[in-house]
Each structure stands twice: as C-alpha cells, then as structure tokens.
Design a protein around this motif. Structure first.
Motif, PDB file in Angstrom:
ATOM      1  N   UNK A 103     -12.256 -20.129   9.427  1.00 31.85           N
ATOM      2  CA  UNK A 103     -11.416 -19.861  10.586  1.00 31.85           C
ATOM      3  C   UNK A 103     -11.160 -21.161  11.342  1.00 31.85           C
ATOM      4  N   UNK A 104     -10.088 -21.170  12.126  1.00 28.91           N
ATOM      5  CA  UNK A 104      -9.782 -22.367  12.888  1.00 28.91           C
ATOM      6  C   UNK A 104      -8.459 -22.273  13.617  1.00 28.91           C
ATOM      7  N   UNK A 105      -8.034 -23.406  14.173  1.00 28.41           N
ATOM      8  CA  UNK A 105      -6.805 -23.519  14.953  1.00 28.41           C
ATOM      9  C   UNK A 105      -6.002 -24.718  14.486  1.00 28.41           C
ATOM     10  N   UNK A 106      -4.679 -24.590  14.571  1.00 29.51           N
ATOM     11  CA  UNK A 106      -3.770 -25.712  14.400  1.00 29.51           C
ATOM     12  C   UNK A 106      -2.767 -25.680  15.553  1.00 29.51           C
ATOM     13  N   UNK A 117      -6.216 -18.745  12.712  1.00 29.62           N
ATOM     14  CA  UNK A 117      -6.428 -18.001  11.477  1.00 29.62           C
ATOM     15  C   UNK A 117      -7.917 -17.730  11.292  1.00 29.62           C
ATOM     16  N   UNK A 118      -8.222 -16.593  10.708  1.00 29.42           N
ATOM     17  CA  UNK A 118      -9.591 -16.212  10.400  1.00 29.42           C
ATOM     18  C   UNK A 118      -9.583 -15.384   9.121  1.00 29.42           C
ATOM     19  N   UNK A 135     -15.901  -6.496  -2.930  1.00 25.43           N
ATOM     20  CA  UNK A 135     -15.375  -7.433  -1.942  1.00 25.43           C
ATOM     21  C   UNK A 135     -14.685  -6.701  -0.799  1.00 25.43           C
ATOM     22  N   UNK A 136     -14.893  -7.238   0.377  1.00 20.32           N
ATOM     23  CA  UNK A 136     -14.121  -6.831   1.549  1.00 20.32           C
ATOM     24  C   UNK A 136     -13.544  -8.095   2.166  1.00 20.32           C
ATOM     25  N   UNK A 137     -12.210  -8.175   2.263  1.00 20.08           N
ATOM     26  CA  UNK A 137     -11.534  -9.367   2.781  1.00 20.08           C
ATOM     27  C   UNK A 137     -10.678  -9.006   3.979  1.00 20.08           C
ATOM     28  N   UNK A 138     -10.496  -9.976   4.839  1.00 20.61           N
ATOM     29  CA  UNK A 138      -9.649  -9.787   6.020  1.00 20.61           C
ATOM     30  C   UNK A 138      -8.774 -11.024   6.219  1.00 20.61           C
ATOM     31  N   UNK A 139      -7.529 -10.784   6.629  1.00 19.57           N
ATOM     32  CA  UNK A 139      -6.614 -11.850   7.042  1.00 19.57           C
ATOM     33  C   UNK A 139      -6.220 -11.583   8.489  1.00 19.57           C
ATOM     34  N   UNK A 140      -6.473 -12.552   9.346  1.00 19.48           N
ATOM     35  CA  UNK A 140      -6.182 -12.421  10.773  1.00 19.48           C
ATOM     36  C   UNK A 140      -5.418 -13.664  11.207  1.00 19.48           C
ATOM     37  N   UNK A 141      -4.156 -13.491  11.640  1.00 19.16           N
ATOM     38  CA  UNK A 141      -3.301 -14.630  11.969  1.00 19.16           C
ATOM     39  C   UNK A 141      -2.599 -14.418  13.311  1.00 19.16           C
ATOM     40  N   UNK A 142      -2.457 -15.521  14.047  1.00 18.49           N
ATOM     41  CA  UNK A 142      -1.592 -15.571  15.224  1.00 18.49           C
ATOM     42  C   UNK A 142      -0.783 -16.859  15.135  1.00 18.49           C
ATOM     43  N   UNK A 143       0.521 -16.735  15.221  1.00 20.26           N
ATOM     44  CA  UNK A 143       1.407 -17.891  15.317  1.00 20.26           C
ATOM     45  C   UNK A 143       2.209 -17.770  16.608  1.00 20.26           C
ATOM     46  N   UNK A 144       2.311 -18.873  17.312  1.00 23.17           N
ATOM     47  CA  UNK A 144       3.001 -18.880  18.602  1.00 23.17           C
ATOM     48  C   UNK A 144       3.892 -20.116  18.653  1.00 23.17           C
TER      49      UNK A 144
END
Length: 784
Positions: free
Chosen positions: A362-365, A391-392, A402-411
C-alpha cells in the motif's frame, strides 16, 4: 469482513449530473485562467495608485539556500504598517507616502533584517529580501531595531520548524506527526499510532495537504508514523480550528506541508544512517532555479533476520520507501513554475500459521504543478494542478485459498487563487478548487470476484475572503466558501469570520467562527492503516457539518517568552459511519448501511514557549471534553429501542500535558527532553459471560458477553519521558556531521495499550498488553 457494503444504486441521471458538473468546473477554471492571463496588461490603469503613493513588494527567502520563507513578518518601522509573506513567500506593502523608510523583516530562526528604502511618488519597488539563519557570521553588522519584532500567530494555528522535528527524540525515526502531537489540542491514540486527533476530531476530519495536494493515507509501518520525510520539509502549518475560507472539505482542521524548493546557490545534501531507517537528500541550483530529491528507506532487514530465528511469525519481508522530488524554475522575473512529486510505499509479507500468510502492498503517489505570477504589486496569482493516488492491495492465503483486495482512490484537481490588495486596509483573496475522484474497490475469493464497485464523484468549491484593518489595532477577516459534491447533489455555504484586537504591543485578543462541511468518511483499522477505506455521501447520506467557535489571547508575559491561551467549542452534525449492528449487507441500499449521529467538543489550551537563550522549549496543557451519540449506543435502561446517550470516544482525554526542553551545553553538545502525561483512554469493560442453552433452532449453546456502558471505564494514566543528546562535529573535516543518541521511555513506564480477558477461568483473568518498553536509538547524519 463483509464484502458487499459498498453496493449502491447509481441511476444514469446521477452520472450525467456528475459529468456535467465536471465540465462546468473545467469551464470555470478556464474562464478564471483567461481572466488572470488578461488581468496583467488590462489592470494596470485600473490598479494604478495615486501619483503621490508608492509600494514595495517581492519575495522573502533564505540567504544561504534561496528557499522562500512562509509567514515572515514585515514592518515599516517609521509607521504602523506591516504584513507577512504568503505561502509562496510573496509580500506587498502598498499605499506608502513617498520618503525614506526602514523595512524590517523577521522570521523564527533567522537574524532580523533592516533594509533602508527610498520611495518616490508612484514608485512600485520590487525588492527581494534575504534573511541570514541564526548562528551564521555576518560580514556586516546589522543594527537591531529598538522595537523588537515578534512572531505573529493567528488564532488556531500551530507551527513546527523542520529542524525541530529532526532534533526531538523519536521512536525509530524523526516524525512530523509525532512532533505535532506534542502541541496543545493534538492527541495520539497510542504509541503505535501516528494519527492526529485534533480538538475532539478523528483523523478523517483533518485535511492533509502536501504541496497543495491531498494525501489520503499519510502513514507508514501500520500507521506507526507518518510518510513525511523531515529532510524534505520546508514548512509545516496546522490550523487546529476556525480556519479561513481558503480551505474546506473537512469539519475539523487542516495540516499544510510544503517541501523544500532546493538550494539556489550551491550543491549540497544530507545523509543519515539509523538503526531502523536511513535517509538521503540532495539539492542544488540549475540555470533557471533549483531542484531537490529526498529518499528514505527502512533498514529493518538485519533485525528481522535475527528475530526470525526466534519466532516463525516474524515478517519474511518488510520495508517502506519514500521519494520526494521538486523542481523550480523562474520563467520570468514575475513567473515561477514548480513541479513536485511524492511516492511512498509499504511492502510486507508475514506468515502467521502453518499454512497461512499475508502480503501487503500500500502507499501514496502525489504530484502537483504550480504556476505563480506577479500581475501587479497589488495582485498575486497561483494556478495549481494536482493528482493524488492511494492504493492498497492486501493478499491473504489460508489453507491454499487466496483472498485478494484492490482498494484505489484517484483525485485529479485544479486550483486557482488570487490575492489582491485594493488599499492599505484590505487584502482580498479568492479562488476555486474543482476536481474528479475515482473510487475503486474489489474483492476476490479463490480467484472469483465476490464484489466490485466503482464511482467517480466530482466536486467544486469557490471562496472569497477579505482581511480588513478596521483601525490601527483592529483587524476583521470575513469569508464565504461555496462547495458542491455530485454524489447526492449537495451544495453548501460555509461562512467564516475572525476578529483581532491588539490593546497594546504585548497582548492580542482573537476570536473566530466558522461553519465546515465534509463529504467523506473513513472506515479505518486501528491495527493497520493499510486497510483504510474512504466512503462518500450520496442520496440519503447527507454530508457531515459543524460549527466552531474559538477565542484566544496571545501575550508576551516577560522577555523571551510567549504565552498563548485558547478556548474552543465545536459541534459535529450528521456524522455518518458504517452501522456495526448490520450483520448481512447483501441487497441493502447504500444509505441503509450507515448510522447517523452527532457530537461536540470543547476545551481550553495553554502554551508557554521560549525560543531564545541556551534553554528553549515549551509547556503545553489541554483540558478537553469530546462526546459522540449514535443510535443504539448507551441506550437508557427504560429508553425506546434505538435511543442513545452521549459517550466518550476512545481518544477523549480530559487532561493532556507535554513538556519539551532543549539545552545547548556547549558548541558541540545539545540535550533534548520530552515528557508527556495524559488521562487514560476510555474503553468498554466486560463484566461477565452467560451461556444460553436449549435454543429452538438447535442444540448449540449461545454465548453472550455482558459489558458496561460504552467507554465508561478508563485505562490508567499515560506518561513517558524521552531523552536525546546531539553531538555536532565534522566528517573528516570535509562536511558537517552529527551523532544523535536517544532513550525512548527512559524510566520504562509500562503504559497499557488494552486489556485481555480470559473467560475460561473463574474468576475471569484480566491481563494488560503494554505499549513501548525502554528503547535506545542512535543515528549518524552528514550534511555537505
């Protein structure tokens, strides 16, 4: 965790309204840009001052590096005229009578400058001012003013020098958020959380801006500390409450962080090696301006390898990485362009059973492009385009599944601001901020998509405010902010007002009021911030809002000291969060997933600060109360179902005391100490467990825990002492060097994080989980 809670019906009409709003916002930005571009040549006759008046304007900067200085104090010593530099380092003093003056400039940590100026009738004097840092020998002696200039703090604002962040004792790494938590009105959840709880608000009620770009998850290491590299920071400003119309989007507070521009005069840098993390920063000039690059990375791998031989649950892999970069260019004497980027990332792999593991990424740009233009001595403008991406991607494997997750925020956003000085008594600012957000959330179980959701809300806001000097010792600032959010089609008007009176040169009385609106809420995981999910308003989910009242007194009680006192009261209406009592959310409308509540907070803060002499530091104390009320929590014994009473959230702490002291022992040695005391956190205490058998739907017994009222109990009081010593020297005679030695929790206070209960024992056994033990740390820094 339920995986369907983000479901919401989105009629096509709402999408069309969102697209239309975005187009309207873009047109508004284009129109404002066109007006700004045409304003320069067209406005000179309109802005022309009378023939017998003059003005002086320009930038205030560091004489050694060329860094612009934000909020530097300026004054014409022969008059009562004064002002300060804005967030770009720009200042302007207008409507001056022709004649000879002395322009005085001061900034904390710098020698005061007195610049003689000669102004002719109608002259617009461009004068860029350079201040010399304290401790630097001057070639010429500067005569000090008989009237000493002091730092002028506005109400509700706290500042933190970047050098102070690097000096204070800190766990693992110098950290901006940990340093801010030492200021009155700012609380910490625990030693393991760097979240900012400001004046009774939760972390999602604080807007965090890095170079004017929103950062949605500014933490590292499970939330242990923040993503801001102290070597890259130029200025930090915290608006704890009652902040002006320039900012919006949160009902609590605003934290603005600006990265360094880079040294405009010579190449240089800093390299720091620590036990658990290391940093490097390089900066220098180029033909048209300057540049800066800073990198920080954890160095935990050797420690993890040693611990892995003792325990199988130690992470196989863990590291975090921060990269900051900034480039500045003077296109013309009136135009500056700045391009700034940031990327932060955490990667973790942990085995927690024989056939189970978790991988986290996870992280930020962020990125921003800023254009600053001096249209006229009375008109200054900024245009900024920003992009922020959070993103995470957690990945769980249990028994081969497997259990996967996609979590996104774009601004993506565009901002435009104008600062106009129509007369010596008025400073008018205004601007717009519009953008589009992209929320994406998806869960996969064993390779199959179990839930997916995507939304693209748009937002737009406009503000105008006027700082008006009513009289020589009276200042009024009023403003209005208009905001619109497409999800739910909500438009709100937010008035702001502040008043300041200076009865004499040693006392300033201040008052502020503001209404604030918030369209986002945060679903957070206290154990790991990488699971954070932001949710928005929509039809049936109204935005949260609140009013704030703040009153303060700023005094100079005696030489070298400054005493600030503030009291505040704030309301929180229409708070919305996921309803924890909903067990199965399949097929439920979006608005039905939430519970709605309200809250309030009030308190008093004192800050006694000393910034001069061999002893420096501050003592801060806060008395505060914050409460929340949601349906179903703390229902009265005879109350109707769904009724509730106010309760104290976990981060409510009645008393909070911090003491920070630094002592310069010699030319090479400096000592630092930090002591903190706080009322114990609120928690819900279980009192027993019952077992219900012979249920009609089977032979399985149902266990029920009995608890007291929500957060009625308190943990023991928290207190801790951190010590640090800094020794300066040289690196083989070629560069400045510094050793930093620290002892965290010097007297090994076993503060309690939470309690564990073993209900299989009779009587029930209660054990405590402690926070940080005593921790030594050492680092070495070279500056060249």
């Amino acid at each position: 965790m339920n995986r369907c809670f983000l479901y919401r019906p989105r009629p096509e009409r709402i999408r069309e309204q969102g697209v239309q709003l975005l187009r309207s916002a873009c047109r508004l930005c284009s129109l404002l840009l066109l007006v700004v571009l045409l304003w320069g040549p067209l406005s000179r006759p309109a802005l022309a001052q009378s023939q017998d008046r003059a003005s002086v304007y320009g930038y205030v900067s560091d004489a050694q590096t060329g860094e612009t200085l934000i909020a530097a104090n300026l004054a014409i010593l022969e008059t009562q005229r004064g002002g300060s530099s804005n967030s770009a380092g720009y200042y302007a003093l207008t409507d001056l009578e022709p004649g000879s003056y002395t322009l005085a400039v001061s900034f904390i940590g710098y020698r005061m400058l007195q610049q003689p100026i000669e102004l002719e009738a109608g002259e617009q004097l461009r004068l860029d001012l350079e201040l010399v840092p304290e401790g630097v020998q001057l070639e010429e002696i500067v005569v000090q003013s008989e009237e000493e200039m002091r730092e002028r703090r506005n109400i509700g604002i706290a500042t933190m020098e970047a050098a102070r962040v690097r000096e204070l004792p800190a766990v693992i790494e110098p950290d901006l958020f940990r340093s801010i938590q030492l200021m009155p009105g700012v609380k910490a959840a625990s030693d393991y959380s760097s979240g900012l709880y400001i004046r009774g608000g939760s972390p999602d009620q604080t807007l965090i801006l890095l170079d004017e770009t929103t950062v949605y998850n500014p933490t590292h290491f499970f939330g242990f500390y923040s993503t801001f590299n102290p070597d890259a920071i130029k200025d930090v400003r915290l608006y704890k409450g009652g902040y002006p119309a320039e900012y919006g989007g949160r009902i609590g507070s605003v934290l603005t962080v600006y990265n360094k521009d880079g040294n405009r005069n010579e190449f240089g840098g800093v390299v720091s090696a620590g036990m658990l993390a290391s940093r490097a920063m390089l900066e220098g000039p180029h033909r048209y301006g300057s540049w800066m690059v800073a990198v920080r990375r954890s160095t935990l791998e050797p420690l993890l390898a040693a611990l892995r031989t003792q325990s199988e649950s130690i992470p196989d892999k863990f590291h975090f990485l921060d990269i900051n970069a900034r480039v500045n260019a003077d296109v013309t004497p009136r135009d500056r362009l700045t391009f700034s980027v940031y990327q932060g990332q955490d990667r973790l792999s942990v085995p927690f059973a024989d056939d189970a593991s978790i991988r986290l990424n996870y992280g930020n740009r962020t990125g921003s492009l800023n254009w600053r233009h001096i249209f006229h001595d009375r008109l200054f403008g900024r245009l900024t385009a920003t992009i922020s991406n959070y993103y995470s991607d957690p990945d769980f494997r249990i028994a081969g599944t497997d259990f996967n997750r996609i979590n996104r925020i774009e601004d993506l956003s565009i901002k435009a601001d104008l600062e106009y000085l129509p007369s010596e008594h008025h400073t008018v600012t205004g601007g717009i901020w519009a953008g589009i957000m992209n929320f994406r959330f998806q869960d996969r179980f064993d390779g199959n998509v179990t839930f997916t959701n995507r939304s693209k809300p748009t937002y737009a806001s406009a503000y105008v405010q006027d700082r008006w000097e009513l009289a020589p010792r009276w200042t009024l600032e009023g403003g209005l902010r208009l905001s619109h959010f497409s999800e739910g089609n909500y438009t709100r008007l937010e008035p702001r007002l502040s008043l300041e009176h200076e009865p004499d040169e040693r006392i300033r009385l201040q008052f502020a009021y503001g209404r604030y609106v918030q369209h986002l809420t945060l679903v957070t995981n206290e154990a790991f911030s990488g699971f954070d999910i932001w949710l928005t308003t929509d039809h049936g989910v109204t935005p949260a809002w609140g009013d704030q009242w703040v009153a303060g007194v700023k005094t100079l009680p005696f030489e070298g000291y400054q005493l600030d006192m503030e009291v505040y009261y704030r309301t929180m209406q229409d708070l919305f969060e996921l309803n924890p009592f909903i067990q199965d959310v399949a097929g439920i409308d979006y608005e039905a997933l939430f519970r709605f509540g309200k809250g309030y907070a009030w308190g008093a803060e004192w800050l006694l600060e000393k910034k001069e002499g061999p002893w420096t530091g501050h003592i801060g104390y806060t008395f505060s109360i914050t409460r929340r009320k949601f349906p179903g929590f703390n229902t009265p014994p005879l109350g109707r179902p769904g009724t509730a009473r106010f309760y104290a959230p976990k981060y409510d702490r009645t008393h909070d005391l911090t003491m920070v002291a630094s002592r310069q022992l010699s030319r090479r040695w400096r000592l630092n100490a930090v002591f903190s005391y706080a009322t114990g956190q609120a928690y819900t205490e279980p009192t027993g467990r019952t077992q219900i058998g012979h249920l009609p739907w089977g032979n399985i017994s149902q266990e029920t825990f009995i608890v007291e009222e929500l957060n009625r109990a308190r943990l023991p009081a928290y207190h801790r002492l951190d010590l640090g010593a800094i020794r300066t020297g040289t690196f083989f005679g070629r560069a400045q060097a510094e050793w930093q030695f620290q002892i965290i929790n010097a007297y090994s206070r076993r503060n309690i994080w939470f309690y564990q209960y073993d209900f299989d024992e009779n009587p029930v056994e209660k054990s405590s989980v402690p926070l940080l033990p005593i921790l030594p740390a050492i680092s070495y820094t070279v500056q060249f």
